[in-house]
Design a protein around this motif. Structure first.
Motif, PDB file in Angstrom:
ATOM      1  N   ILE A 192      16.404 -52.978   6.327  1.00  0.00           N
ATOM      2  CA  ILE A 192      16.102 -54.176   6.261  1.00  0.00           C
ATOM      3  C   ILE A 192      15.050 -54.428   6.357  1.00  0.00           C
ATOM      4  O   ILE A 192      14.064 -55.722   5.250  1.00  0.00           O
ATOM      5  CB  ILE A 192      17.407 -54.889   6.113  1.00  0.00           C
ATOM      6  CG1 ILE A 192      18.963 -54.397   6.619  1.00  0.00           C
ATOM      7  CG2 ILE A 192      17.553 -56.535   5.630  1.00  0.00           C
ATOM      8  CD1 ILE A 192      19.932 -54.895   6.368  1.00  0.00           C
ATOM      9  N   ARG A 193      14.578 -55.126   7.528  1.00  0.00           N
ATOM     10  CA  ARG A 193      12.939 -55.403   8.000  1.00  0.00           C
ATOM     11  C   ARG A 193      12.629 -55.394   7.217  1.00  0.00           C
ATOM     12  O   ARG A 193      10.966 -56.021   7.042  1.00  0.00           O
ATOM     13  CB  ARG A 193      12.977 -56.270   9.444  1.00  0.00           C
ATOM     14  CG  ARG A 193      12.203 -56.665   9.881  1.00  0.00           C
ATOM     15  CD  ARG A 193      11.982 -56.316  11.598  1.00  0.00           C
ATOM     16  NE  ARG A 193      13.705 -57.054  11.902  1.00  0.00           N
ATOM     17  CZ  ARG A 193      14.505 -56.278  13.160  1.00  0.00           C
ATOM     18  NH1 ARG A 193      13.966 -55.182  12.965  1.00  0.00           N
ATOM     19  NH2 ARG A 193      15.220 -56.709  13.237  1.00  0.00           N
ATOM     20  N   GLN A 194      11.827 -54.019   7.085  1.00  0.00           N
ATOM     21  CA  GLN A 194      10.337 -53.384   6.409  1.00  0.00           C
ATOM     22  C   GLN A 194      10.842 -53.441   4.985  1.00  0.00           C
ATOM     23  O   GLN A 194       9.647 -53.922   4.441  1.00  0.00           O
ATOM     24  CB  GLN A 194      10.941 -51.736   6.676  1.00  0.00           C
ATOM     25  CG  GLN A 194      10.535 -51.675   8.621  1.00  0.00           C
ATOM     26  CD  GLN A 194      10.700 -50.742   8.625  1.00  0.00           C
ATOM     27  OE1 GLN A 194      11.091 -49.627   7.499  1.00  0.00           O
ATOM     28  NE2 GLN A 194      10.057 -49.998   9.835  1.00  0.00           N
ATOM     29  N   ALA A 195      11.954 -53.684   4.597  1.00  0.00           N
ATOM     30  CA  ALA A 195      12.388 -53.486   3.138  1.00  0.00           C
ATOM     31  C   ALA A 195      11.352 -55.228   2.660  1.00  0.00           C
ATOM     32  O   ALA A 195      11.056 -55.154   1.703  1.00  0.00           O
ATOM     33  CB  ALA A 195      13.450 -53.452   2.275  1.00  0.00           C
ATOM     34  N   LEU A 196      11.651 -56.183   3.164  1.00  0.00           N
ATOM     35  CA  LEU A 196      11.614 -57.864   3.296  1.00  0.00           C
ATOM     36  C   LEU A 196      10.100 -57.326   3.149  1.00  0.00           C
ATOM     37  O   LEU A 196       9.409 -58.665   2.170  1.00  0.00           O
ATOM     38  CB  LEU A 196      11.985 -58.527   3.640  1.00  0.00           C
ATOM     39  CG  LEU A 196      13.749 -58.686   4.048  1.00  0.00           C
ATOM     40  CD1 LEU A 196      14.423 -59.998   4.895  1.00  0.00           C
ATOM     41  CD2 LEU A 196      13.890 -58.914   3.038  1.00  0.00           C
ATOM     42  N   ALA A 197       9.120 -56.801   3.954  1.00  0.00           N
ATOM     43  CA  ALA A 197       7.921 -57.181   4.091  1.00  0.00           C
ATOM     44  C   ALA A 197       7.176 -56.425   2.946  1.00  0.00           C
ATOM     45  O   ALA A 197       6.320 -56.906   3.370  1.00  0.00           O
ATOM     46  CB  ALA A 197       6.979 -55.980   5.884  1.00  0.00           C
ATOM     47  N   TYR A 198       8.375 -55.760   1.793  1.00  0.00           N
ATOM     48  CA  TYR A 198       7.019 -55.782   0.648  1.00  0.00           C
ATOM     49  C   TYR A 198       7.365 -56.589  -0.139  1.00  0.00           C
ATOM     50  O   TYR A 198       6.527 -57.039  -1.142  1.00  0.00           O
ATOM     51  CB  TYR A 198       7.990 -54.841   0.144  1.00  0.00           C
ATOM     52  CG  TYR A 198       7.835 -52.776   0.643  1.00  0.00           C
ATOM     53  CD1 TYR A 198       7.067 -51.893   0.798  1.00  0.00           C
ATOM     54  CD2 TYR A 198       9.245 -52.601   1.312  1.00  0.00           C
ATOM     55  CE1 TYR A 198       6.908 -50.756   1.377  1.00  0.00           C
ATOM     56  CE2 TYR A 198       8.380 -51.491   1.639  1.00  0.00           C
ATOM     57  CZ  TYR A 198       7.594 -50.385   1.891  1.00  0.00           C
ATOM     58  OH  TYR A 198       8.045 -49.526   2.417  1.00  0.00           O
ATOM     59  N   PHE A 199       7.276 -57.782   0.072  1.00  0.00           N
ATOM     60  CA  PHE A 199       7.759 -59.023  -0.753  1.00  0.00           C
ATOM     61  C   PHE A 199       6.752 -59.861  -0.378  1.00  0.00           C
ATOM     62  O   PHE A 199       7.321 -60.324   0.966  1.00  0.00           O
ATOM     63  CB  PHE A 199       9.357 -59.417  -0.427  1.00  0.00           C
ATOM     64  CG  PHE A 199      10.180 -58.939  -0.909  1.00  0.00           C
ATOM     65  CD1 PHE A 199      10.569 -58.421  -3.188  1.00  0.00           C
ATOM     66  CD2 PHE A 199      10.849 -57.925  -0.713  1.00  0.00           C
ATOM     67  CE1 PHE A 199      11.027 -57.434  -3.511  1.00  0.00           C
ATOM     68  CE2 PHE A 199      12.090 -57.025  -1.251  1.00  0.00           C
ATOM     69  CZ  PHE A 199      11.827 -56.675  -2.411  1.00  0.00           C
ATOM     70  N   THR A 200       6.161 -60.824  -1.180  1.00  0.00           N
ATOM     71  CA  THR A 200       5.155 -61.918  -0.972  1.00  0.00           C
ATOM     72  C   THR A 200       6.563 -63.277  -1.158  1.00  0.00           C
ATOM     73  O   THR A 200       7.328 -63.011  -1.689  1.00  0.00           O
ATOM     74  CB  THR A 200       3.930 -61.766  -2.118  1.00  0.00           C
ATOM     75  OG1 THR A 200       4.440 -62.250  -3.112  1.00  0.00           O
ATOM     76  CG2 THR A 200       3.610 -61.068  -1.712  1.00  0.00           C
TER      77      THR A 200
END
Length: 70
Positions: free
Chosen positions: A41-49
């Protein structure tokens, strides 16, 4: 030792796995302990600005002043 990077498909698979476990009657408290779920989840959120987050919250009906992602 670094953190394992998940591909977007892996992140989606982890989230689907969590959905299935909840649908099968497991408690959310148990499901959040699925290995690597929070890292995914943490890594997925890093894809969003911040702008992506703001737009999503605004589109979901939240007031603009509450959708500040800074």
């Amino acid at each position: 030792m670094g953190t394992k990077r998940h591909k977007p498909e892996d992140v989606v698979a982890k989230l689907r796995q969590a959905d299935v476990l909840i649908a099968q009657g497991q408690s959310v408290a148990d499901v959040i302990r699925v290995p690597d779920l929070w890292n995914a989840i943490r890594q997925a959120l890093a894809y969003f600005t911040a702008e992506d987050c703001r737009n999503s919250l605004t589109a979901a009906g939240y007031e603009t002043d509450l959708a500040v992602a800074t």
